[in-house]
Motif scaffolding. Structure first.
Motif, PDB file in Angstrom:
ATOM      1  N   CYS A   1      72.872  21.786  71.370  1.00  0.00           N
ATOM      2  CA  CYS A   1      73.995  21.840  70.415  1.00  0.00           C
ATOM      3  C   CYS A   1      74.294  20.474  69.806  1.00  0.00           C
ATOM      4  CB  CYS A   1      75.246  22.396  71.090  1.00  0.00           C
ATOM      5  SG  CYS A   1      76.065  21.227  72.193  1.00  0.00           S
TER       6      CYS A   1
ATOM      7  N   CYS B   1      77.083  22.019  79.688  1.00  0.00           N
ATOM      8  CA  CYS B   1      77.707  21.668  78.405  1.00  0.00           C
ATOM      9  C   CYS B   1      78.747  22.738  78.060  1.00  0.00           C
ATOM     10  CB  CYS B   1      76.637  21.601  77.313  1.00  0.00           C
ATOM     11  SG  CYS B   1      77.316  21.238  75.680  1.00  0.00           S
TER      12      CYS B   1
ATOM     13  N   CYS C   1      79.005  24.382  75.506  1.00  0.00           N
ATOM     14  CA  CYS C   1      78.385  25.487  74.776  1.00  0.00           C
ATOM     15  C   CYS C   1      77.645  26.441  75.705  1.00  0.00           C
ATOM     16  CB  CYS C   1      77.425  24.948  73.711  1.00  0.00           C
ATOM     17  SG  CYS C   1      75.848  24.388  74.390  1.00  0.00           S
TER      18      CYS C   1
ATOM     19  N   CYS D   1      71.718  18.111  74.927  1.00  0.00           N
ATOM     20  CA  CYS D   1      71.858  19.563  74.787  1.00  0.00           C
ATOM     21  C   CYS D   1      71.426  19.967  73.380  1.00  0.00           C
ATOM     22  CB  CYS D   1      73.296  19.983  75.047  1.00  0.00           C
ATOM     23  SG  CYS D   1      73.566  21.754  74.849  1.00  0.00           S
TER      24      CYS D   1
END
Ligand SMILES: [Zn+2]
Length: 463
Positions: A104, A69, A71, A102
């Motif tokens: 996030c 990802c 992030c 994920c």
């Protein structure tokens, strides 16, 4: 991208069979070429749609169980998720590989980032065509035209939105330019990397009224119901002589009288509904971009509102200032109209004073106006006009130096931006809409349209 022409020819043959079958199926006695064309266009659109769908569904490579990802966390393969885009072939619904899960909270479809797609939106290629219609025609009219060209419908709101998005990109480019040219250090850094400036550069500035509809209660209060606003328009350009074989009858006449005919080239337009001070920054910024700060000779031809000469004096103190010849002569015509009832006397006065002006005997023009001051208010008012602009009316010297003396470029610019687009029937503008549409139009008129189209396809994707 290169493609295999033999494979394309194969597809063409297949398509021909499809269309021939369709014609036979109709059983009509005669089929005209226009019908065949139409069936082919529709078929090609279908081919494009289905190819695009297939490319997008298979375009992200192998399906992974897990990917990284943005992030730094992990995204897991979830399933195929449907998305829609509007392309030059029309609406395409595609089911693409989608990753999520994920911490996030963000998901990701690799095919979208790979091709720079914003699901639910218009592709850059289609956006460019839509906006092109929006800068030429009223949005509703543009919608109708697009339907003929594209064979599918977009809404009036889409035409407006895409046109104004192009204007927004133009505004961003201008804002960046303003910022770098307001900073002395940035400016010097820039100058070293710039191509050489033209030897002789022209500038013109003018303004035209735009009708603004006060839409919100607040707008009404703050703007005091002022519905006419000035669209300030500027243009940078160079001049060249018109080759003999391209001269119009009017231009040939002009050569007989004046010896030479010049026309503008490389026009760069800019505009805004702003106070003179803010517009001045745009004047300076766009000027630096074309070398107005470095050219050997800079000539401004304007019709002479005070705010215009003030801006020029402030930013380009060494520029040669010329009052547009046609405005200066037109004033003489209006004075003659007002002062004389006798046609012969009127004609004689006009011929004499026009010749004085042409030969740069401005003092004689002032004297001629003085004689009429009792008969004509305009003549009286004009004493100051000619006196204040004396140095800007040295037409004999300007002609001898080979300068343009008419501001036709900016007249035409105002006409193209304001009269031919913002004043079309049915137009209702707020300031923002008028400015963005006008700015998009200046990009097209200045040959910078495709820069904006590229900038648009590089826009960061919406989350
Ligand atoms: Zn994440």
């Amino acid at each position: 991208m290169k493609y295999n022409i033999e494979k394309i020819n194969e597809i063409g043959k297949l398509l021909a069979e499809v269309v021939e079958d369709a014609i036979k199926g109709e059983g009509q006695a005669e089929v005209l070429i226009g019908e065949v064309e139409m069936v082919l266009r529709e078929s090609l659109r279908e081919v494009g749609r289905s190819a695009l769908k297939s490319i997008l569904e298979n375009g992200a490579g192998e399906v992974e169980t897990e990917i990284e990802c943005a992030c730094g966390g992990k995204l897991k393969y979830q399933r195929r998720r449907a998305a829609t885009i509007w392309s030059v072939f029309g609406k395409v619904v595609y089911r693409r590989v989608y990753y999520a899960g994920c911490a996030c909270g963000q998901g990701q479809a690799p095919v979208d980032s790979r091709y720079g797609i914003e699901p639910g939106k218009v592709t850059a290629g289609l956006a460019h065509l839509i906006a092109l219609s929006g800068i030429q025609k009223a949005f509703e009219e543009g919608r109708k035209w697009l339907k003929e060209y594209l064979l599918f419908e977009v809404s009036e709101n889409t035409v407006r939105a895409e046109t104004q998005k192009m204007g927004e990109l133009q505004r961003q480019a201008e804002a960046e330019l303003v910022q770098t040219t307001q900073d002395e250090f940035e400016l010097q850094k820039r100058e070293r990397s710039q191509p050489p400036a033209p030897d002789l550069l022209y500038g013109s500035i003018d303004a035209a009224k735009v009708r603004i509809e006060p839409r919100h209660e607040k707008e009404k209060a703050t703007e005091d119901r002022e519905i006419w606003r000035d669209m300030k328009v500027g243009c940078w350009y160079e001049a060249e002589t018109v080759p003999q074989r391209q001269q119009s009858v009017r231009q040939k006449d002009k050569i007989q009288r004046e010896g030479v005919v010049l026309r503008a080239k490389n026009q760069q337009y800019f505009c805004d509904i702003e106070k003179a001070e803010e517009f001045g920054k745009l004047l300076w910024a766009t000027g630096c971009a074309v070398g107005a700060d470095r050219t050997r000779l800079l000539v401004f031809i304007c019709d002479g509102a005070l705010w215009i000469w003030n801006l020029i004096g402030h930013y380009f103190p060494n520029a040669i200032q010329i009052v547009d010849w046609y405005h200066a002569v037109d004033r003489l015509k209006r004075i003659a109209e007002e002062a004389f009832s006798n046609a012969q006397e009127r004609q004689a006065w006009l011929e004499n004073s026009t010749e004085d002006l042409w030969q740069a005997r401005v003092e004689a023009v002032i004297e001629a106006c003085q004689h009429l001051a009792k008969k004509s208010n305009l003549a009286k008012q004009s004493l100051l006009y000619y006196a204040n602009n004396m140095e800007r009316m040295r037409y004999a010297q300007f002609r001898a130096a080979g300068y343009l003396i008419g501001s036709g470029v900016i007249e035409s610019g105002c006409k193209q931006i304001v009269a031919q687009r913002l004043k079309l029937p049915g137009a209702q503008w707020n300031v923002e809409g008028a400015v963005l549409t006008a700015k998009a139009r200046t990009a097209w008129m200045s040959g910078n349209w495709h820069k904006l189209v590229s900038a648009r396809s590089l826009l960061p994707l919406a989350a």
